[in-house]
Design a protein around this motif. Structure first.
Motif, mmCIF file in Angstrom:
data_model
loop_
_atom_site.group_PDB
_atom_site.id
_atom_site.type_symbol
_atom_site.label_atom_id
_atom_site.label_comp_id
_atom_site.label_asym_id
_atom_site.label_seq_id
_atom_site.Cartn_x
_atom_site.Cartn_y
_atom_site.Cartn_z
ATOM 1 N N ILE A 1 15.689 0.219 -5.721
ATOM 2 C CA ILE A 1 15.594 0.597 -4.311
ATOM 3 C C ILE A 1 15.122 2.040 -4.189
ATOM 4 O O ILE A 1 14.234 2.360 -3.387
ATOM 5 C CB ILE A 1 16.954 0.403 -3.618
ATOM 6 C CG1 ILE A 1 17.334 -1.084 -3.606
ATOM 7 C CG2 ILE A 1 16.905 0.933 -2.186
ATOM 8 C CD1 ILE A 1 18.740 -1.359 -3.100
ATOM 9 N N GLU A 2 15.678 2.935 -5.000
ATOM 10 C CA GLU A 2 15.247 4.337 -4.973
ATOM 11 C C GLU A 2 13.778 4.473 -5.370
ATOM 12 O O GLU A 2 13.080 5.380 -4.898
ATOM 13 C CB GLU A 2 16.127 5.172 -5.906
ATOM 14 C CG GLU A 2 17.576 5.282 -5.487
ATOM 15 C CD GLU A 2 17.763 6.167 -4.263
ATOM 16 O OE1 GLU A 2 16.770 6.724 -3.754
ATOM 17 O OE2 GLU A 2 18.914 6.277 -3.806
ATOM 18 N N LEU B 1 8.175 6.047 -3.797
ATOM 19 C CA LEU B 1 6.766 5.676 -3.580
ATOM 20 C C LEU B 1 6.358 5.701 -2.104
ATOM 21 O O LEU B 1 5.198 5.438 -1.784
ATOM 22 C CB LEU B 1 6.509 4.279 -4.156
ATOM 23 C CG LEU B 1 6.647 4.140 -5.674
ATOM 24 C CD1 LEU B 1 6.520 2.681 -6.097
ATOM 25 C CD2 LEU B 1 5.594 4.995 -6.394
ATOM 26 N N GLY B 2 7.291 6.006 -1.232
ATOM 27 C CA GLY B 2 6.970 6.089 0.186
ATOM 28 C C GLY B 2 6.869 4.752 0.891
ATOM 29 O O GLY B 2 6.389 4.671 2.025
ATOM 30 N N TYR C 1 0.448 1.679 -2.317
ATOM 31 C CA TYR C 1 1.208 2.919 -2.465
ATOM 32 C C TYR C 1 0.496 3.790 -3.474
ATOM 33 O O TYR C 1 -0.407 3.345 -4.217
ATOM 34 C CB TYR C 1 2.641 2.622 -2.937
ATOM 35 C CG TYR C 1 2.715 1.892 -4.265
ATOM 36 C CD1 TYR C 1 2.742 2.583 -5.473
ATOM 37 C CD2 TYR C 1 2.739 0.504 -4.308
ATOM 38 C CE1 TYR C 1 2.791 1.912 -6.693
ATOM 39 C CE2 TYR C 1 2.789 -0.176 -5.515
ATOM 40 C CZ TYR C 1 2.817 0.533 -6.699
ATOM 41 O OH TYR C 1 2.850 -0.136 -7.893
ATOM 42 N N GLU C 2 0.872 5.051 -3.511
ATOM 43 C CA GLU C 2 0.337 5.988 -4.494
ATOM 44 C C GLU C 2 1.500 6.679 -5.195
ATOM 45 O O GLU C 2 2.495 7.025 -4.559
ATOM 46 C CB GLU C 2 -0.548 7.041 -3.824
ATOM 47 C CG GLU C 2 -1.847 6.470 -3.246
ATOM 48 C CD GLU C 2 -2.724 7.559 -2.670
ATOM 49 O OE1 GLU C 2 -2.326 8.743 -2.727
ATOM 50 O OE2 GLU C 2 -3.813 7.226 -2.164
ATOM 51 N N ILE C 3 1.351 6.853 -6.498
ATOM 52 C CA ILE C 3 2.357 7.602 -7.253
ATOM 53 C C ILE C 3 2.154 9.088 -6.962
ATOM 54 O O ILE C 3 1.034 9.600 -7.106
ATOM 55 C CB ILE C 3 2.225 7.323 -8.765
ATOM 56 C CG1 ILE C 3 2.435 5.837 -9.041
ATOM 57 C CG2 ILE C 3 3.231 8.163 -9.552
ATOM 58 C CD1 ILE C 3 2.071 5.411 -10.447
ATOM 59 N N PRO C 4 3.189 9.795 -6.491
ATOM 60 C CA PRO C 4 3.031 11.225 -6.185
ATOM 61 C C PRO C 4 2.447 12.003 -7.365
ATOM 62 O O PRO C 4 2.853 11.809 -8.519
ATOM 63 C CB PRO C 4 4.465 11.674 -5.869
ATOM 64 C CG PRO C 4 5.120 10.436 -5.335
ATOM 65 C CD PRO C 4 4.535 9.305 -6.149
ATOM 66 N N GLU C 5 1.514 12.842 -7.057
ATOM 67 C CA GLU C 5 0.806 13.596 -8.094
ATOM 68 C C GLU C 5 1.770 14.443 -8.917
ATOM 69 O O GLU C 5 2.698 15.062 -8.382
ATOM 70 C CB GLU C 5 -0.244 14.505 -7.435
ATOM 71 C CG GLU C 5 -1.164 15.194 -8.423
ATOM 72 C CD GLU C 5 -2.260 15.997 -7.735
ATOM 73 O OE1 GLU C 5 -3.053 16.628 -8.451
ATOM 74 O OE2 GLU C 5 -2.297 15.995 -6.475
#
Length: 247
Positions: A94-95, A100-101, A71-75
Motif C-alpha cells: 500500500i505504501e 508512486l503517486g 506512474y513514474e518512479i521519482p527521480e
C-alpha cells in the motif's frame, strides 16, 4: 464464548481465528451448502444467517473493466522502488502506491482534489449497531450491536473526503474477489463524527505484481449504524489497475 461452553468445544486459538471470515469462499462448506453464513459480532460471539432471507455481505468483484493507471518512479529514488519490490507484504504494498503517486491520481479522479494526507490506521475497539436488509420485505432490521475490534489498513484525508480501505495481498496472483464487506465498512465507525465529510470506502487488492483499487459509493450511516448487506454498496464506482512490473 457461550457456544464453546454449551457444546464443550476445545479450540486451539482465539474466537476471531474461527469467526472473522475475510472471504466467502473460506466460510464453512457445511454452512455454504445450507445457504448460510456466519458474521462475528465481537467479544467472541457470532450470528449465523440464512441467505434465503438475507443477502450475503460479500463482494463478487469483476476486474475485467479496470482502468489502468500509469506512474513514474521519482527521480533518484530507484533504490526505494527496489526496496518496495523486495518487501511485498500487505502494508508495504500500500505504501508503494503512495510513493508512486497512484493514490493522488485516484483522488483527483474521484473527488477532484489535489491535496491529501495519510490518516490514521490500525486496530480500534468500537461499538455500533449493525442492520440487515430482508430480501423479501426489503425491511431494514437491526440484528446486533457490534462490540469489538475493527482494523483499518489505510486512510487518506482530503479537505472534503475521508478515504478508508482494506488491503489484501495474494503473491500467487489468485483470490481476494469475495471479500467480506465488514472488512471494508466496519472501520467507518471511527469517522462517524465527521458528518460534513464524504466517507469513501475502498479495497486495495494486489494479485502478484498487479494492484487493483476498487472505489465504492459514498458510505452513509443508517440510524448511526451500518447496513451490512446493502448490495448497492458492493458495486464499485470505479476500479483502477496498476501494473507494478511495467516500468
Amino acid at each position: 464464548m457461550e457456544y464453546k461452553t454449551r457444546y464443550r468445544l476445545r479450540l486451539s486459538g482465539y474466537a476471531p481465528n474461527y469467526l472473522s471470515i475475510d472471504f466467502h469462499s473460506i466460510q464453512s462448506k457445511e454452512l455454504r451448502d445450507k445457504n448460510c453464513f456466519v458474521i462475528r459480532t465481537g467479544k467472541g460471539n457470532f450470528v449465523i444467517f440464512d441467505e434465503n432471507r438475507f443477502e450475503k455481505p460479500y463482494l463478487d468483484l469483476d476486474l475485467s473493466g479496470a482502468e489502468e493507471l500509469s506512474y513514474e518512479i521519482p527521480e533518484n529514488f530507484e533504490h526505494l522502488e527496489d526496496a518496495f519490490k523486495e518487501n511485498p507484504i500487505e502494508n508495504s504494498s500500500i505504501e508503494h502506491l503512495w510513493f508512486l503517486g497512484v493514490f493522488k491520481q485516484i483522488i483527483g479522479r474521484i473527488s477532484l482534489e489535489n491535496e491529501c494526507y495519510i490518516g490514521p490506521r490500525g486496530g480500534k475497539r468500537s461499538t455500533f449497531d449493525v442492520y440487515f436488509k430482508d430480501k423479501k420485505t426489503q425491511e431494514v432490521i437491526k440484528v446486533f450491536i457490534y462490540e469489538g475490534q475493527e482494523d483499518l489498513d489505510y486512510s487518506i484525508f482530503t479537505e472534503n473526503c475521508i478515504y478508508f480501505f482494506e488491503g489484501k495481498n495474494f503473491p500467487d496472483g489468485r483470490g481476494g474477489l469475495d471479500l467480506g464487506w465488514h472488512k471494508v465498512i466496519f472501520p467507518a465507525s471511527r469517522f462517524k463524527k465527521y458528518s460534513n465529510k464524504r466517507l469513501i470506502p475502498g479495497y486495495f487488492l494486489k494479485l502478484g505484481t498487479v494492484a487493483y483499487f476498487a472505489v465504492f459509493p459514498d458510505f452513509q450511516f443508517f440510524n448511526g449504524g451500518v447496513i451490512l448487506n446493502d448490495e448497492k454498496q458492493f458495486i464499485p464506482k470505479q476500479i483502477f489497475k496498476i501494473d507494478l512490473k511495467k516500468y
